[in-house]
Design a protein around this motif. Structure first.
Motif, short mmCIF file in Angstrom:
data_model
loop_
_atom_site.label_atom_id
_atom_site.label_comp_id
_atom_site.label_asym_id
_atom_site.label_seq_id
_atom_site.Cartn_x
_atom_site.Cartn_y
_atom_site.Cartn_z
N PRO A 30 52.51 1.51 -0.09
CA PRO A 30 51.79 2.06 -1.24
C PRO A 30 52.47 3.29 -1.86
N ALA A 31 52.49 3.35 -3.20
CA ALA A 31 52.86 4.58 -3.91
C ALA A 31 51.56 5.36 -4.06
N VAL A 32 51.40 6.37 -3.19
CA VAL A 32 50.11 7.07 -3.05
C VAL A 32 50.03 8.26 -4.02
N ILE A 33 48.88 8.42 -4.65
CA ILE A 33 48.65 9.54 -5.56
C ILE A 33 48.23 10.76 -4.75
N THR A 34 48.93 11.88 -4.96
CA THR A 34 48.72 13.07 -4.13
C THR A 34 47.29 13.60 -4.25
N GLU A 35 46.83 13.78 -5.49
CA GLU A 35 45.47 14.29 -5.68
C GLU A 35 44.71 13.34 -6.58
N PRO A 36 44.13 12.28 -5.99
CA PRO A 36 43.49 11.25 -6.82
C PRO A 36 42.22 11.75 -7.49
N TYR A 37 41.85 11.10 -8.57
CA TYR A 37 40.60 11.42 -9.29
C TYR A 37 39.40 11.14 -8.39
N SER A 38 39.44 10.00 -7.70
CA SER A 38 38.36 9.65 -6.77
C SER A 38 38.92 8.66 -5.77
N GLU A 39 38.12 8.32 -4.77
CA GLU A 39 38.63 7.43 -3.73
C GLU A 39 38.84 6.01 -4.24
N ASP A 40 38.41 5.73 -5.47
CA ASP A 40 38.65 4.40 -6.04
C ASP A 40 40.06 4.25 -6.62
N TYR A 41 40.75 5.36 -6.80
CA TYR A 41 42.07 5.30 -7.45
C TYR A 41 43.09 6.12 -6.66
N THR A 42 43.45 5.63 -5.48
CA THR A 42 44.28 6.46 -4.60
C THR A 42 45.75 6.08 -4.62
N GLN A 43 46.09 4.93 -5.23
CA GLN A 43 47.49 4.49 -5.21
C GLN A 43 47.72 3.52 -6.37
N LEU A 44 49.00 3.17 -6.61
CA LEU A 44 49.29 2.09 -7.56
C LEU A 44 49.08 0.77 -6.84
N ARG A 45 48.60 -0.24 -7.54
CA ARG A 45 48.41 -1.53 -6.88
C ARG A 45 49.78 -2.13 -6.56
N SER A 46 49.89 -2.75 -5.37
CA SER A 46 51.15 -3.36 -4.99
C SER A 46 51.18 -4.84 -5.38
N TRP A 47 50.03 -5.38 -5.76
CA TRP A 47 49.95 -6.71 -6.36
C TRP A 47 48.73 -6.79 -7.26
N VAL A 48 48.58 -7.89 -7.99
CA VAL A 48 47.58 -7.93 -9.05
C VAL A 48 46.32 -8.71 -8.64
N LEU A 49 46.45 -9.64 -7.67
CA LEU A 49 45.28 -10.46 -7.29
C LEU A 49 44.05 -9.63 -6.91
N PRO A 50 44.22 -8.49 -6.19
CA PRO A 50 43.01 -7.72 -5.85
C PRO A 50 42.20 -7.34 -7.08
N SER A 51 42.88 -7.02 -8.20
CA SER A 51 42.15 -6.67 -9.43
C SER A 51 41.32 -7.85 -9.92
N LEU A 52 41.91 -9.05 -9.86
CA LEU A 52 41.17 -10.23 -10.35
C LEU A 52 39.97 -10.52 -9.45
N LEU A 53 40.14 -10.34 -8.13
CA LEU A 53 39.00 -10.54 -7.22
C LEU A 53 37.88 -9.55 -7.55
N MET A 54 38.27 -8.31 -7.92
CA MET A 54 37.26 -7.31 -8.28
C MET A 54 36.52 -7.71 -9.56
N VAL A 55 37.24 -8.27 -10.52
CA VAL A 55 36.58 -8.73 -11.75
C VAL A 55 35.60 -9.85 -11.42
N LEU A 56 36.02 -10.80 -10.55
CA LEU A 56 35.11 -11.87 -10.15
C LEU A 56 33.87 -11.29 -9.49
N GLU A 57 34.09 -10.31 -8.62
CA GLU A 57 32.97 -9.69 -7.89
C GLU A 57 31.98 -9.04 -8.86
#
Lengths: 501, 580
Positions: free
Chosen positions: B433-460
């Protein structure tokens, strides 16, 4: 005479003397009511039947009506509570009764206003007296509700009006059609009618055998809704981005491309942003926990540092701010795509930068802002610049007028502004196409000598930036950008949004 | 951007424009670049502006700018100053991190309620902007009559105060808003203001302190002592500023002096005596006289002004515009008319002659310029990478996918855990993971390493919407990679899901095949194990011999984790795999 099967069936079921309703015909023929209706109209057009239309009123309970039917009318509940509390003898305090009757909220007022009207008793100075002679079991409103729920008709229109006023029922009207054979119809029947063969689907066999010539096709209800279908479509923010790109390409701009995670050197230092600028503090940007950039061009870094410390030109001053190479080399998510402009203008992106040139990008940027309906942590920035000999602020204004006019935004206003990297600088304001409000639609200016000289650019460069999402919200009127962009998006909204072109 | 609160009545009084309505003032202020944002509970206008003209952080400065705009004032104004009576001695013990001091004495100020409020606001706003939250420069303002200077020599009339450094548990003093005498260390732990600014000095060995004959009276940049507190009864003021840069605190001081001059004060110089002219003082010298209200000169050519603004002007018109901007200019006509422009000492924004052209443009009125479309011919075009992305997107949409657009930032839980993979393993999508040093919140702590997780979240998040949900996204994915110059490898990835009652491996593969056929690349799908997918129903996507993605039926554990109640078939592959 030959008629389609459905029409023949209707003819045979209808009478020449008594009008027969469509529903009865449907029952008798086993056809659907809409099929019977369609057949009847076709027969009328042939002069074989006549159709009478009358209006029937029907009533249905509302949700509130259903509730009162099961739980009792509020005034009746109040009356029963009053009887129990002995309010026939002397008045009982209302608050106590409401509690036992289980009344709260809006039903309190409903109970009170109907209680006296219907003669259950009287209310005086917050106390309730009950009439011992009233009989809630014969309450006409309740009886009527029960009748309507059972599908029986209620004839008393005064009572129905009252129930409608109380929003306990909804009345609807519908047209009832009855069919009667005409004399021509009777004659035709007597002479004998043949049923034509009808088919449902056109099959390969019908086509190859030539049978299709002797059949009639069943008629469809072509007005009925078909099942819903969601086809593939491009995301509306992409559509908006594409439109912006089309406009810019048409205006002679070439597209830039480059890293999202980049050194602060390209994101801020080249832009003459002092290292102690508030926007460069950790709470405004997203630094990444990775090693610093492998390399930045040595000669360029030297010139950039010199511009920060000493300014450029004989009369120029630098910033009175610290500058360190280490700070410049840290990696962060870009806060603007001007980092791409810097990479291109420096010549290190490998692009041809002989003037004149126009370049653009519509790419994501990252800001540690508060997440709300109009602000995202990552959004698309439209970035553009023009490099040429002898550009003036009038050229800048003309370029933006042309660009925004493509999106229906005219009457631009240029508010003098300050950016560390441009001078003069302007905030662009435009009139919202539908609300008429003056809204900020971009930030622009002429790149400063402190930016251009270290890059080795000897001509003028004008530049501007604008959030794509802002343009989208202006064009579509969305109120919460999170419904559109990101994993909280609403598929239904994306499916239903009108296509703009 | 800074916001300054301005009482419209004070503004009318200080500009002498008694007849101006609030609305007329707002329009005039907008033309200066000050945007009306609303009003305070006391009915003051809240004006937002870009952080260049910091002399406008008080009603006095805003009024001065308006008077120039109205033509009531012209040219440079410099307040008169009296000779110094006070000396600021700087002790060699002063904290090395905060070596500089400056200041002024102002006598005979008429501090009405409004004037005092405005002075306090100006002090706070200067701290927030130039002072970088007091780290770079901090202001202390004292009632001069409460100070007892040390007499330097028997025959001298001069008084002195001393800027020095003391131990955290050194002398006690009573800070503002307190009744107790505290040591500087106690101020940082016990006093509200002290706690707020403790970070500024907590790393220092010695804390900054200013003494007079009676003792410690100021603990910059944290808090002043109560003894010298300024009130509406104060007439004579002593101003001291400490900081990490002499130029910055000198100019903060200049802006304060101009504001107090507008309140009837007389500026009196002070002497600064540094221990020597070495180390931090090598560039500024051992002895200074402040405030330094000298003007500065810059040269700009007539040709540059006309070129930048795109209009023709006479030299007299240019001089007129300079004077209406509060500047003075002289010129000699010739082949190259050059203006020598005098810049007053409250202007902190003039770095380059271009900044003076901006002033001419503002005085002329930028909105009076006629826009022209530049007569420059260039050839436009799209970048190859986005052309490829668009072509792939068009194929996906043709195959019935709804195109999506999700965030590049994600949480580790979404990116890995909920997909049943672990960072740094060989599974497709499991990059470091490319980790963000001081994230806005625990929902945005790194850059995504692939895209499928985002699509699963949209389905959810869309289980209440109609199915089938056939979704696709082409977007950025990134992971740490030390072979890259930025140490982050970024690529575009194509991800697709088919969420429907009868979704199967075959459905997904059929669409993948069609996509690969569109781009004429050879597809192989050898079986693999991948924790996101059902064992025996997952395949590697191999395009032209290279492993570029993964394909399969999503594992029931992943579906249940995302509250999905129907099967999902999915694939993801790198966009650049489609390059023939």
């Amino acid at each position: 005479m030959r008629l389609p099967e459905s029409q023949l069936a209707v003819m045979e079921a209808a009478s020449a003397t008594d009008p027969t309703s469509v529903d009865s015909l449907a029952e008798e023929t086993g056809l659907k009511p809409e099929t019977v209706t369609r057949a009847a109209f076709d027969l009328r057009d042939e002069g074989l039947v006549s159709i009478d239309e009358t209006t029937a009123t029907s009533a249905e309970l509302t949700a509130e009506g259903e509730t009162y039917l099961t739980e009792g009318l509020p005034e009746v509940r109040l009356y029963r509570a009053a009887i129990e509390a002995g309010a026939t003898d002397e008045p009982v305090e209302m608050g106590q009764l409401l509690g036992t009757a289980g009344l709260e909220g809006s039903s309190v007022n409903i109970a009170l206003s109907n209680f006296a009207r219907k003669g259950y008793g009287s209310i005086d100075a917050g106390a309730v007296s009950a009439d011992p002679d009233a009989d809630p079991d014969t309450d006409s409103e309740r009886t009527a509700l029960a009748a309507i729920a059972d599908g029986e008709s209620v004839e008393d229109t005064g009572l129905l009006d009252q129930l409608e006023r109380r929003e306990l029922i909804e009345r609807s009207e519908r047209t009832v059609r009855s069919v009667t054979l005409t004399d021509d119809g009777v004659t035709a029947l007597m002479e004998g009618i043949e049923a034509a063969e009808t088919v449902d689907r056109l099959t390969p066999e019908l086509l190859t055998s030539g049978e299709w010539e002797d059949v009639e096709f069943t008629e469809y209800n072509v007005e009925a809704d078909a099942p819903e279908l969601d086809g593939g479509r491009k995301h509306i923010l992409r559509q908006t981005a594409d439109r912006v790109k089309d406009v810019l390409v048409g205006m002679g701009f070439k597209e830039m491309e480059g890293p999202h995670a980049d050194a602060d050197f390209w994101i801020n230092d080249c832009l003459f942003m002092p290292q102690d600028h508030p926007a460069r503090t950790h709470w405004d940007r997203f630094a990444l926990d990775v090693n610093p950039i492998g390399s930045v061009p040595e000669d360029l870094a030297g010139r950039v540092e010199d511009a920060h410390r000493n300014g450029v030109s004989e009369d120029g001053d630098g910033y009175h701010s610290p500058w360190s190479r280490e700070f410049a080399e840290a990696i962060a998510l870009r806060g603007h795509t001007t980092s791409l402009s810097m990479r291109y203008l420096s010549g290190y992106a490998g692009a041809d930068i002989e003037p004149p040139k126009r370049y653009f990008s519509v790419e994501k940027v990252y800001r540690n802002d508060t997440l709300d309906p109009t602000h995202l942590l990552e959004f698309f920035q439209i970035e553009g610049w023009v490099m040429a000999e002898d550009l003036s602020v009038r050229d800048l204004m003309g370029t933006f007028e042309e660009f925004y006019a493509q999106f229906g935004i005219t009457d631009l206003e240029f508010k003098p502004h300050y950016n560390p990297y441009t001078e003069p600088s302007f905030e662009l304001f435009g009139t919202h196409p539908t609300t008429g409000e003056l809204v900020e639609i971009g930030n622009s200016g002429m790149f400063r000598a402190e930016v251009l000289e270290p890059l080795g650019i000897e001509v003028d460069v004008m530049a501007w930036g604008l959030a794509l999402e802002r343009l989208l919200m202006l064009m579509y009127g969305f109120e919460d950008i999170r419904d559109v962009h990101g994993t909280l998006c609403d598929l239904q909204l994306l499916r239903e949004t009108e296509v703009l072109y | 951007m800074p916001v300054v609160d301005v009482d419209p009545d004070e503004l009318r009084r200080l500009t002498g424009a008694a007849e101006k309505s609030d609305e007329a003032l707002k329009t005039d202020l907008f033309n200066l670049g000050l945007e009306y944002e609303g009003e305070t509970e006391e009915g003051e206008m809240q004006l937002e502006f870009a952080p260049d003209r910091l002399d406008r952080l008080s009603v006095e400065g805003v009024a001065r700018s308006l008077r120039y705009q109205y033509g009531d004032d012209r040219g440079v104004y410099v307040p008169k100053t009296n000779d110094p009576d006070w000396v600021y001695e700087v002790d060699p013990d002063v904290p090395a991190e905060r070596p500089y001091v400056t200041g002024a004495v102002v006598r005979g100020v008429n501090l009405t309620e409004q004037a005092l409020d405005s002075l306090i606001q100006l002090q706070e706003k200067l701290h927030a902007t130039m002072g970088r939250q007091r780290a770079k420069g901090a202001i202390g303002i004292h009632d001069l009559t409460m100070l007892k200077g040390k007499v330097l020599a028997e025959d001298a009339t001069e008084n002195s105060i001393t800027y020095t450094g003391i131990e955290p548990d050194g002398d006690r003093f009573v800070p503002l808003d307190s009744d107790a005498a505290l040591t500087p260390g106690e101020v940082l732990t016990e006093h509200d203001t002290g706690k707020k600014f403790a970070d500024l000095v907590s790393e220092y060995d010695r804390y900054p302190a200013i003494y007079d004959e009676l003792g410690l009276f100021s603990f910059p940049p944290v808090i002043n002592g109560r003894r010298t507190e300024v009130s509406t009864d104060s007439r004579d003021l002593l101003i001291e500023l400490t900081g990490t840069d002499q130029w910055t605190i000198d100019h903060m001081c200049n802006i304060l002096c101009y504001a107090l001059d507008a309140r009837g004060g007389t500026i009196e110089e002070v002497e600064i005596h540094y221990p020597d002219a070495t180390g931090p003082y090598a560039d500024v010298g051992a002895e200074l006289v402040r405030p330094n209200l000298e003007t500065e000169e810059k040269e700009v050519s007539h040709a540059e002004i006309e070129r930048m603004l795109g209009i023709e002007l006479t030299a007299d018109e240019v001089v007129d515009h300079f004077e209406r901007s509060g500047l003075d200019a002289t010129y000699t006509l010739g082949d190259q008319t050059i203006y020598t422009v005098e810049v007053p000492p409250y202007r902190v924004d003039v770095l380059h002659p271009y900044d003076l052209i901006d002033d001419v443009g503002r005085a002329y009125g930028f909105n009076n310029l006629e826009p022209t479309y530049p007569d420059v011919g260039t050839v436009g075009g799209r970048h190859e990478r986005t052309r490829l992305e668009d072509a792939a997107r068009a194929s996906l949409i043709g195959l019935g996918f709804e195109d999506l657009l999700n965030f590049h930032m994600i949480s580790a839980a979404e990116n890995y855990d909920r997909m049943r993979i672990e960072p740094g393993t060989d599974d497709f999508g499991a990059g470091e993971p490319a980790v963000i040093t001081e994230p806005y919140s625990e929902d945005y702590t790194q850059l995504r390493s692939w895209v499928l997780p985002s699509l699963l979240m949209v389905l959810e998040n869309n289980t209440h919407r109609a199915y089938p949900q056939d979704l696709a996204e082409i977007g950025l994915a990134a992971r740490v990679d030390e072979t890259e110059n930025t140490n982050v490898a970024e690529h575009r990835s194509i991800a697709a899901v088919l969420a429907r009652n009868d979704a199967s491996y075959e459905d997904a593969k059929a669409r993948l095949q069609a996509l690969c056929a569109d781009f004429d690349v050879e597809l192989d799908t050898p079986a693999i194990d991948h924790p996101t997918f059902i064992p025996g129903r997952a395949a590697a996507i191999v395009v032209d011999g290279e492993h570029v993605g993964v394909l399969g039926e999503v594992h029931p554990a992943v579906l249940v984790e995302h509250d999905l109640e129907l099967p999902v078939a999915a694939f993801e592959l790198r966009l650049d795999a489609l390059v023939d």
